[in-house]
Design an enzyme around this catalytic site. Structure first.
Site, PDB file in Angstrom:
ATOM      1  N   LYS A 478       0.951  -1.177   0.044  1.00 18.27           N
ATOM      2  CA  LYS A 478       0.094   0.104   0.258  1.00 18.27           C
ATOM      3  C   LYS A 478       0.924   1.145   0.145  1.00 18.27           C
ATOM      4  O   LYS A 478       1.791   1.634   0.747  1.00 18.27           O
ATOM      5  CB  LYS A 478      -0.914   0.008   1.186  1.00 18.27           C
ATOM      6  CG  LYS A 478      -1.732   1.159   1.345  1.00 18.27           C
ATOM      7  CD  LYS A 478      -2.726   0.904   2.561  1.00 18.27           C
ATOM      8  CE  LYS A 478      -3.641   2.214   2.943  1.00 18.27           C
ATOM      9  NZ  LYS A 478      -4.402   1.834   4.019  1.00 18.27           N
ATOM     10  N   ASP A 480       1.110   4.825   0.346  1.00 21.42           N
ATOM     11  CA  ASP A 480       0.509   6.032   0.848  1.00 21.42           C
ATOM     12  C   ASP A 480       1.470   7.215   0.507  1.00 21.42           C
ATOM     13  O   ASP A 480       2.544   7.454   0.212  1.00 21.42           O
ATOM     14  CB  ASP A 480       0.265   5.943   2.374  1.00 21.42           C
ATOM     15  CG  ASP A 480      -0.747   6.555   2.819  1.00 21.42           C
ATOM     16  OD1 ASP A 480      -1.374   7.466   2.043  1.00 21.42           O
ATOM     17  OD2 ASP A 480      -1.103   6.534   3.996  1.00 21.42           O
ATOM     18  N   ASP A 550     -10.541   7.732   3.043  1.00 17.58           N
ATOM     19  CA  ASP A 550     -10.443   6.956   4.411  1.00 17.58           C
ATOM     20  C   ASP A 550     -11.873   7.011   4.860  1.00 17.58           C
ATOM     21  O   ASP A 550     -11.882   6.353   6.177  1.00 17.58           O
ATOM     22  CB  ASP A 550      -9.631   8.082   5.105  1.00 17.58           C
ATOM     23  CG  ASP A 550      -8.167   7.775   4.804  1.00 17.58           C
ATOM     24  OD1 ASP A 550      -7.989   6.623   4.409  1.00 17.58           O
ATOM     25  OD2 ASP A 550      -7.497   8.517   5.364  1.00 17.58           O
TER      26      ASP A 550
HETATM   27  C1  DGJ Z   1      -3.853   7.302   5.287  1.00 16.93           C
HETATM   28  C2  DGJ Z   1      -4.465   6.169   5.005  1.00 16.93           C
HETATM   29  O1  DGJ Z   1      -5.480   6.558   3.892  1.00 16.93           O
HETATM   30  C3  DGJ Z   1      -4.884   5.021   5.997  1.00 16.93           C
HETATM   31  O2  DGJ Z   1      -5.614   4.125   5.184  1.00 16.93           O
HETATM   32  C4  DGJ Z   1      -3.835   4.961   6.684  1.00 16.93           C
HETATM   33  O3  DGJ Z   1      -2.820   4.054   5.961  1.00 16.93           O
HETATM   34  C5  DGJ Z   1      -3.006   5.989   7.332  1.00 16.93           C
HETATM   35  N1  DGJ Z   1      -2.732   6.870   6.218  1.00 16.93           N
HETATM   36  C6  DGJ Z   1      -2.005   5.720   8.355  1.00 16.93           C
HETATM   37  O4  DGJ Z   1      -1.063   6.735   8.649  1.00 16.93           O
END
Ligand code: DGJ
Length: 729
Positions: A478, A480, A550
């Site tokens: 993932k 980010d 989110d």
């Molecule tokens: C933002 C992401 O969208 C969440 O799913 C998660 O991974 C957080 N960051 C973690 O800090």
């Protein structure tokens, strides 16, 4: 040949069965737009562009004897700058004499089979040269020696044309591009509704539709990422167009950084659409002989409604934008520990969650933020991609082996573009982030952005990541990224080149992703940016799925997924069943509806399984099994929006369809007493085929025209149902 040039009419015609795009060289000089829309066989009203009879306020080019001709009213493909066309143009440049006027005149063209790659940029592609044909038209300002190459590709079997532009300095002195957009499409009408996707964090892509406005309006990002506040997408629809009927033009920019999309309706009710990199904080010096390549824009024309437009985007993105091993693979159901543990986890906690998840049928365990450095909160450690041995006492490899032994795949979270001030990386390299020397830098979630426009910075992060990935068998990442750019500057870059930084950053990021995904073809990558802060077509080229928001509240997600589906297919939208009350907005919804909405996308869980009741765990187990049996249809079938949840918060409905049958997803958001009964009409069925649905055999025509009652047996807020139907063969 789907692209022709008629030498008598001086007309280019790009066409396939569905669409025609016609341009004409007028007065031997100017490349004008003539027609874009449903396929026509030919266009014979040659040079029928509007003339003006009084030119006081619409000047005429000096070299033309025809004083009825003005660029100000002309529909053009490559409008210049400060040349009598008072609308915004495709290009703006500052030349060595300090002035900017630019006039682009036709030069020559080439038609080639296939679709050339865009060097260093994401773009749609062909597998076989037969699939598409490309037209390259050169235009040039004979005084400035700036050459602009317009590239058009038409796919043979899709209602898709792509456009991109490159700019070459053929002069003997350096010039600076202040604006170098990718595409201009001029329409001879302003009879449009504008469809756009404004939003914010956890409220991304909120469908918005309104009548186009006179004058200049723009949708844009200045964030150094496509961003949460807008998607680089616009649709211009006939005001009567709905999901099922009517004309629409969809435009999507294949780029993940700053963008600008503008519509400009002129006094003659003509519309100019411009799309490209945002000129904000942009300046690209071109030395003699150098070129600048602007990213691609995808154009979809549809005459039968918004669903068909979306399906064209979906098929193109699944088949000719996404790449790699997972492109056509069913995606695993994952569990992510974030909302269960946040930063507070250890090996034992994670293994318990993995055990419980395995019992439900989960296939992939994802360890989110907090596994590295001293990361016990979001104030520290980004950049220190070394395992936190206080949390994972036996190391990452040991954890991964145990997860694998349980029969689960293992995924890991990274945020490679960010650095915390409180990190060893920052101590070692306090000038590696995007900033202006001696000028204060803002923080976003306590972090700074690493300067991916610099090779040494990218290389160092690449090395840190590959050290882990070469030794630990990771199946999924993932990726980010959750802060946007401010005070943009790059240490060491010449002052004349500073305004290149935001775009060089994107090129650096794309290069990094290309290298990483090529080196690890067996890793499934998920794009994330604090939710959907960079969920755009550019990222699809590297990562075949994205975190949609989110916000996992069922009602909010219904809307976000509804809007996201305008461009992206459900397989690319990761959607999780999460807690109730929801962590982002506190709403309580039942498990059935949370699962229904999540199962309309690429399914995952973000649930503390220890705190679920036995009854809910049993429902979840059944749901996961059901999803596995139907995911081929959900991830690869045709998707239809049936009811719009933005419409008074009443209902939302989707349909998935393939040659064997389909699924109906229905949510009643807020019910009423004595409520009107709702008949839901399906779409896309074969009118004369019979379908088995609700224990009855009904024809496609009946289901599409009369529909079926949906909400008579629902009671309470946020109720939902999922109905399966099969085609009788
Ligand atoms: C933002 C992401 O969208 C969440 O799913 C998660 O991974 C957080 N960051 C973690 O800090």
């Amino acid at each position: 040949m789907p692209i022709t040039y008629d030498t008598t009419k001086k007309q280019f015609h790009l066409f396939n069965d569905q669409v025609s795009y016609i341009m004409e060289i007028v007065e031997d000089l100017y490349l004008t737009q003539v027609y874009y829309g449903q396929r026509i066989t030919s266009f014979n009203q040659s040079s029928s562009f509007p003339r003006i009879d009084r030119s006081s306020f619409s000047p005429n080019p000096q070299q033309l004897s025809n004083k009825g001709f003005s660029l100000n009213v002309c529909l053009q493909e490559a409008p210049g700058y400060n040349n009598g066309d008072y609308r915004d143009g495709l290009v703006a440049a500052t030349y060595s004499d300090g002035t900017k006027a630019t006039n682009l005149l036709n030069q020559d063209y080439r038609i080639i089979p296939g679709k050339p790659k865009l060097d260093g940029l994401p773009a749609t592609y062909v597998v076989d040269d037969q699939e598409a044909t490309t037209l390259l038209i050169n235009l040039s300002d004979p005084y400035r020696h700036l050459t602009v190459t317009l590239s058009y590709t038409i796919y043979e079997k899709r209602s898709v044309i792509t456009k991109s532009t490159s700019f070459t300095n053929d002069s003997k002195t350096t010039l600076t591009l202040n604006r170098a957009l990718s595409a201009c499409v001029d329409f001879p009408t302003a009879e449009f509704d504008v469809i756009q996707m404004p939003g914010d964090w956890a409220r991304e892509k909120q469908l918005h539709r309104q009548t186009i406005m006179p004058g200049l309006h723009s949708l844009e990002s200045k964030r150094g990422a496509s961003g949460v506040a807008q998607q680089p997408f616009i649709a211009l629809a006939d005001p009567k167009t709905d999901d099922k009927n009517g004309e629409v033009y969809g435009f999507h920019f294949v780029y993940s950084g700053n963008f600008k999309i503008s519509t400009e309706v002129d006094p003659w009710q003509q519309t100019r659409l411009l799309i490209g990199i945002n000129p904000f904080n942009f300046g690209w010096t071109l030395k003699p002989g150098e070129s600048f390549q602007a990213p691609e824009v995808v154009l979809v024309y549809e005459k039968n409604g918004l669903n068909r437009m979306s399906q064209t985007f979906h098929n193109l993105y699944r088949e000719r934008l996404a790449r790699g091993k997972f492109q056509y693979e069913e995606r695993p159901i994952l569990i992510n520990n974030w909302e269960t543990t946040y930063f507070d986890f250890n090996e034992a906690k994670l293994l318990t969650l993995a055990d419980d998840a395995k019992k439900l049928g989960v296939e992939l365990f994802v360890l989110d933020d907090g596994w590295f450095g001293k990361r016990n909160s979001d104030t520290t450690s980004l950049g220190d991609w070394f395992v936190n041995s206080k949390k994972l006492t036996h190391g990452l490899k040991h954890l991964v082996d145990q997860i694998h032994n349980k029969g689960l795949k293992f995924g890991l979270w990274f945020k490679p573009e960010m650095v915390s001030e409180a990190s060893d990386l920052f101590k070692e390299h306090p000038d590696w982030h995007i900033h202006i020397d001696g000028y204060p830098t803002s923080l976003g979630r306590n972090q700074l952005i690493l300067d991916f426009s610099r090779k040494e910075v990218r290389d160092a992060i690449f090395e840190r990541m590959t050290k882990i990935l070469d030794t630990v068998p990771i199946d999924y990442i993932k990726w980010d990224m959750n802060r946007n750019m401010t005070e943009v500057g790059s240490i060491g870059r010449d002052s004349k080149e500073q305004l290149k930084t935001s775009h060089l950053y994107m090129l650096g990021l794309y290069e990094f992703l290309e290298k990483l995904t090529t080196r690890y073809p067996n890793i499934l990558f998920e794009n994330c940016s604090g939710g959907a802060g960079r969920f755009d077509a550019g990222m699809v080229y590297y990562m075949p799925q994205s975190w949609t928001s989110d916000n996992t509240d069922a009602v909010e997600r219904l809307k976000i997924q509804y809007s996201t589906s305008f461009m992206f297919p459900p397989i690319m939208m990761c959607s999780h069943i999460s807690e109730s009350p929801n962590h982002q907005i506190g709403r309580q919804t039942n498990l059935n509806t949370r699962a229904t909405v999540a199962m309309a996308g690429n399914l995952g869980l973000m649930l503390d399984l220890k705190h679920q009741t036995d009854a809910d765990l049993a429902i979840l187990k059944e749901d996961l099994q059901w999803y596995k049996e139907h995911r081929n249809l959900i991830q690869f079938g045709n998707f239809y929006r049936l009811l719009n949840p933005y419409d008074h918060d009443r209902y939302g409905a989707f349909e998935f369809l393939n040659e064997d049958g389909g699924l109906i997803y229905f949510v009643e958001i807020l019910p009423q007493a004595s409520k009107p009964w709702l008949r839901l009409k399906l779409q896309g069925l074969e009118a004369n085929s019979l379908y088995e649905i609700n224990h009855q055999k009904l024809s496609g025509s009946e289901l599409m025209n009369y529909g079926i009652y949906m909400n008579t047996d629902l009671f309470g807020d946020f109720q939902s149902k999922l109905i399966e139907f099969k085609k009788i063969k």
